[in-house]
Structure formats: C-alpha cells, structure tokens
Scaffold this motif. Structure first.
Motif, PDB file in Angstrom:
ATOM      1  N   GLU A   1       0.825  -1.207   0.000  1.00 20.39           N
ATOM      2  CA  GLU A   1       0.000   0.000   0.000  1.00 20.39           C
ATOM      3  C   GLU A   1       0.863   1.263   0.000  1.00 20.39           C
ATOM      4  OE1 GLU A   1      -2.641  -0.165   3.346  1.00 20.39           O
ATOM      5  OE2 GLU A   1      -3.524  -2.067   2.718  1.00 20.39           O
ATOM      6  N   LEU A   2       2.170   1.109  -0.097  1.00 18.82           N
ATOM      7  CA  LEU A   2       3.097   2.234  -0.005  1.00 18.82           C
ATOM      8  C   LEU A   2       2.901   3.218  -1.150  1.00 18.82           C
ATOM      9  CD1 LEU A   2       5.403   3.078   1.903  1.00 18.82           C
ATOM     10  CD2 LEU A   2       6.970   1.929   0.352  1.00 18.82           C
ATOM     11  N   THR A   3       2.867   4.516  -0.807  1.00 22.55           N
ATOM     12  CA  THR A   3       2.725   5.590  -1.786  1.00 22.55           C
ATOM     13  C   THR A   3       3.771   6.664  -1.506  1.00 22.55           C
ATOM     14  OG1 THR A   3       1.213   6.927  -0.446  1.00 22.55           O
ATOM     15  CG2 THR A   3       0.219   5.228  -1.870  1.00 22.55           C
ATOM     16  N   LEU A   4       4.030   7.491  -2.501  1.00 20.23           N
ATOM     17  CA  LEU A   4       4.947   8.614  -2.299  1.00 20.23           C
ATOM     18  C   LEU A   4       4.384   9.588  -1.265  1.00 20.23           C
ATOM     19  CD1 LEU A   4       6.078   9.157  -5.981  1.00 20.23           C
ATOM     20  CD2 LEU A   4       7.538   8.430  -4.080  1.00 20.23           C
ATOM     21  N   LEU A   5       3.085   9.861  -1.331  1.00 19.06           N
ATOM     22  CA  LEU A   5       2.479  10.758  -0.349  1.00 19.06           C
ATOM     23  C   LEU A   5       2.592  10.176   1.055  1.00 19.06           C
ATOM     24  CD1 LEU A   5       1.003  13.482  -0.198  1.00 19.06           C
ATOM     25  CD2 LEU A   5      -1.146  12.200  -0.309  1.00 19.06           C
ATOM     26  N   GLY A   6       2.394   8.877   1.171  1.00 14.81           N
ATOM     27  CA  GLY A   6       2.542   8.218   2.464  1.00 14.81           C
ATOM     28  C   GLY A   6       3.959   8.313   2.996  1.00 14.81           C
ATOM     29  N   LEU A   7       4.946   8.206   2.105  1.00 19.85           N
ATOM     30  CA  LEU A   7       6.343   8.342   2.540  1.00 19.85           C
ATOM     31  C   LEU A   7       6.623   9.746   3.083  1.00 19.85           C
ATOM     32  CD1 LEU A   7       8.276   6.413  -0.251  1.00 19.85           C
ATOM     33  CD2 LEU A   7       8.011   5.739   2.146  1.00 19.85           C
ATOM     34  N   VAL A   8       6.110  10.769   2.409  1.00 15.69           N
ATOM     35  CA  VAL A   8       6.326  12.149   2.877  1.00 15.69           C
ATOM     36  C   VAL A   8       5.663  12.342   4.240  1.00 15.69           C
ATOM     37  CG1 VAL A   8       5.839  14.586   2.399  1.00 15.69           C
ATOM     38  CG2 VAL A   8       6.633  13.077   0.557  1.00 15.69           C
ATOM     39  N   ARG A   9       4.450  11.845   4.383  1.00 16.18           N
ATOM     40  CA  ARG A   9       3.755  11.961   5.672  1.00 16.18           C
ATOM     41  C   ARG A   9       4.507  11.194   6.763  1.00 16.18           C
ATOM     42  NH1 ARG A   9      -2.419  12.052   5.176  1.00 16.18           N
ATOM     43  NH2 ARG A   9      -2.279  10.109   6.351  1.00 16.18           N
ATOM     44  N   HIS A  10       4.969   9.994   6.434  1.00 17.89           N
ATOM     45  CA  HIS A  10       5.724   9.188   7.395  1.00 17.89           C
ATOM     46  C   HIS A  10       6.998   9.916   7.842  1.00 17.89           C
ATOM     47  CE1 HIS A  10       7.646   5.811   9.354  1.00 17.89           C
ATOM     48  NE2 HIS A  10       8.678   5.918   8.528  1.00 17.89           N
ATOM     49  N   LEU A  11       7.722  10.474   6.895  1.00 16.84           N
ATOM     50  CA  LEU A  11       8.975  11.129   7.254  1.00 16.84           C
ATOM     51  C   LEU A  11       8.738  12.438   8.007  1.00 16.84           C
ATOM     52  CD1 LEU A  11      10.951   9.866   4.244  1.00 16.84           C
ATOM     53  CD2 LEU A  11      11.580   9.527   6.640  1.00 16.84           C
ATOM     54  N   ALA A  12       7.600  13.068   7.815  1.00 22.03           N
ATOM     55  CA  ALA A  12       7.237  14.217   8.662  1.00 22.03           C
ATOM     56  C   ALA A  12       7.069  13.734  10.109  1.00 22.03           C
ATOM     57  CB  ALA A  12       5.953  14.882   8.156  1.00 22.03           C
ATOM     58  N   GLU A  13       6.381  12.596  10.271  1.00 26.15           N
ATOM     59  CA  GLU A  13       6.210  12.018  11.620  1.00 26.15           C
ATOM     60  C   GLU A  13       7.556  11.643  12.227  1.00 26.15           C
ATOM     61  OE1 GLU A  13       3.320  10.876  13.559  1.00 26.15           O
ATOM     62  OE2 GLU A  13       1.751  10.502  12.085  1.00 26.15           O
ATOM     63  N   VAL A  14       8.442  11.060  11.422  1.00 26.85           N
ATOM     64  CA  VAL A  14       9.750  10.630  11.915  1.00 26.85           C
ATOM     65  C   VAL A  14      10.591  11.834  12.328  1.00 26.85           C
ATOM     66  CG1 VAL A  14      11.907   9.495  11.226  1.00 26.85           C
ATOM     67  CG2 VAL A  14       9.713   8.461  10.638  1.00 26.85           C
ATOM     68  N   GLU A  15      10.590  12.896  11.543  1.00 28.99           N
ATOM     69  CA  GLU A  15      11.311  14.130  11.906  1.00 28.99           C
ATOM     70  C   GLU A  15      10.814  14.633  13.269  1.00 28.99           C
ATOM     71  OE1 GLU A  15      13.695  16.003  10.260  1.00 28.99           O
ATOM     72  OE2 GLU A  15      13.634  15.280   8.190  1.00 28.99           O
ATOM     73  N   ARG A  16       9.511  14.721  13.404  1.00 32.10           N
ATOM     74  CA  ARG A  16       8.897  15.221  14.640  1.00 32.10           C
ATOM     75  C   ARG A  16       9.270  14.330  15.829  1.00 32.10           C
ATOM     76  NH1 ARG A  16       3.741  18.159  15.227  1.00 32.10           N
ATOM     77  NH2 ARG A  16       2.662  17.552  17.119  1.00 32.10           N
ATOM     78  N   TYR A  17       9.180  13.028  15.614  1.00 34.34           N
ATOM     79  CA  TYR A  17       9.447  12.082  16.692  1.00 34.34           C
ATOM     80  C   TYR A  17      10.887  12.196  17.191  1.00 34.34           C
ATOM     81  CZ  TYR A  17      10.161   7.701  19.181  1.00 34.34           C
ATOM     82  OH  TYR A  17      10.483   6.765  20.134  1.00 34.34           O
ATOM     83  N   TRP A  18      11.875  12.059  16.303  1.00 31.59           N
ATOM     84  CA  TRP A  18      13.259  11.997  16.756  1.00 31.59           C
ATOM     85  C   TRP A  18      13.798  13.321  17.271  1.00 31.59           C
ATOM     86  CZ3 TRP A  18      15.562   7.995  18.444  1.00 31.59           C
ATOM     87  CH2 TRP A  18      15.159   6.738  18.004  1.00 31.59           C
ATOM     88  N   PHE A  19      13.459  14.404  16.610  1.00 31.40           N
ATOM     89  CA  PHE A  19      14.046  15.678  17.029  1.00 31.40           C
ATOM     90  C   PHE A  19      13.274  16.349  18.154  1.00 31.40           C
ATOM     91  CE2 PHE A  19      15.896  15.051  12.824  1.00 31.40           C
ATOM     92  CZ  PHE A  19      17.224  15.243  13.131  1.00 31.40           C
TER      93      PHE A  19
END
Length: 173
Positions: free
Chosen positions: A54-72
C-alpha cells in the motif's frame, strides 16, 4: 525509461567536518525525497504502484514528517506531542492515504517538521544526549539521531525510486 534531468539537490561536502557532513547528507536525502515527488499530481502521489504493498509517495512524505517530529522534538527535546497522522485505531495512518489527502498539506507539514528539526539540531552539540529515552532506557546522542535519520531517508528513498519508476517511468538518483 524517462530519466530525471533536473537535479537541484545540494551535494554533501566531501571534506566537511563531522557535523556539516552529517547535516549535509541528511539534507541531501531530504531533498531526494521531494525530488522523487516533483511533477506528480495528488492522484499519482497517492498511487500504490507496487501491489500488494500500500506504499505511496504521499505516504512516505507523511511518514517522514512524523519521523522528523518524533526523533528531534519528542526524543531529543522530550516534547509531548500528538502524532501528526497516526491514531490509536491506525498506527500506520501516515502511510494510509485517502482521496482527501493532498500534496499541499503533506508537503507543508513535512517542511514545518524539517524546519523544527533544524532548530533542534542547531541548539545542540553532536554529543548532547536526548532528554527522552529509548525502550531500553538509554538516551540518544544527536550524532546517533542524525545518523539514524540519514538511514531512514536513504531506505525510504529507495522505496520512492521504485514507486516513481512504476508511476511514470521516471528514474534517477
């Protein structure tokens, strides 16, 4: 096969000090993700092009926004923040896009999270430890977080390469 011709990414320095090199590679991979999405419309960005995934480019951008927020912000700064997309009912909601989800929203959210991550990075040295702890109770150095983020983007940029090629035939680094 259509090859990407416009590459505006900033190449990481080959002679920088450790901090500049880590930040340079992270920025390079951030720019790579956005480059993989360039020129596509919302429907294409929501396309799960590699069934059964089910992976999409939009999903990747949203996921990496979450990852940025989480780690930093959540780990490094110990901020108590709600998830941007994920919910208790759907822990992977960042990946599960709908027809209502748009590039404009996802990109703006990602840009905000990257800007916030840069502020956190600027406020700390590489050896500074996170205020929040991992599952085993260990802190993380900013160096570890930057290295992990490079790995996270590099892995997902590989996914983005495959998705983009299947969506419209565009290939490139």
């Amino acid at each position: 096969m259509i090859v990407m011709t416009t590459d505006t990414r900033t190449e990481p320095s080959t002679t920088a000090d450790e901090r500049a090199m880590l930040e340079g590679f992270l920025d390079y991979h951030r720019e790579t993700l956005i480059m993989k999405c360039a020129g596509l419309d919302d429907a294409q960005l929501r396309t799960a092009a590699l069934a059964p995934s089910e992976l999409t480019l939009l999903g990747l951008v949203r996921h990496l926004a979450e990852v940025e927020r989480y780690w930093f912000r959540e780990i490094m700064e110990d901020e108590d923040l709600p998830d941007l997309y994920s919910t208790e009912e759907d822990g992977d909601r960042d990946f599960h896009v709908t027809a209502q989800d748009t590039w404009a929203e996802a990109h703006a959210t990602w840009l905000t999270q990257v800007a916030d991550a840069r502020k956190v990075t600027e406020a700390h040295g590489l050896d500074d430890l996170s205020l929040s702890r991992g599952r085993g109770g260990e802190p993380f150095s900013l160096r570890w977080i930057l290295t992990h983020m490079i790995e996270e983007y590099a892995r997902h940029n590989g996914h983005a390469d495959l998705l983009r090629e299947h969506i419209d035939g565009v290939t490139g680094e």
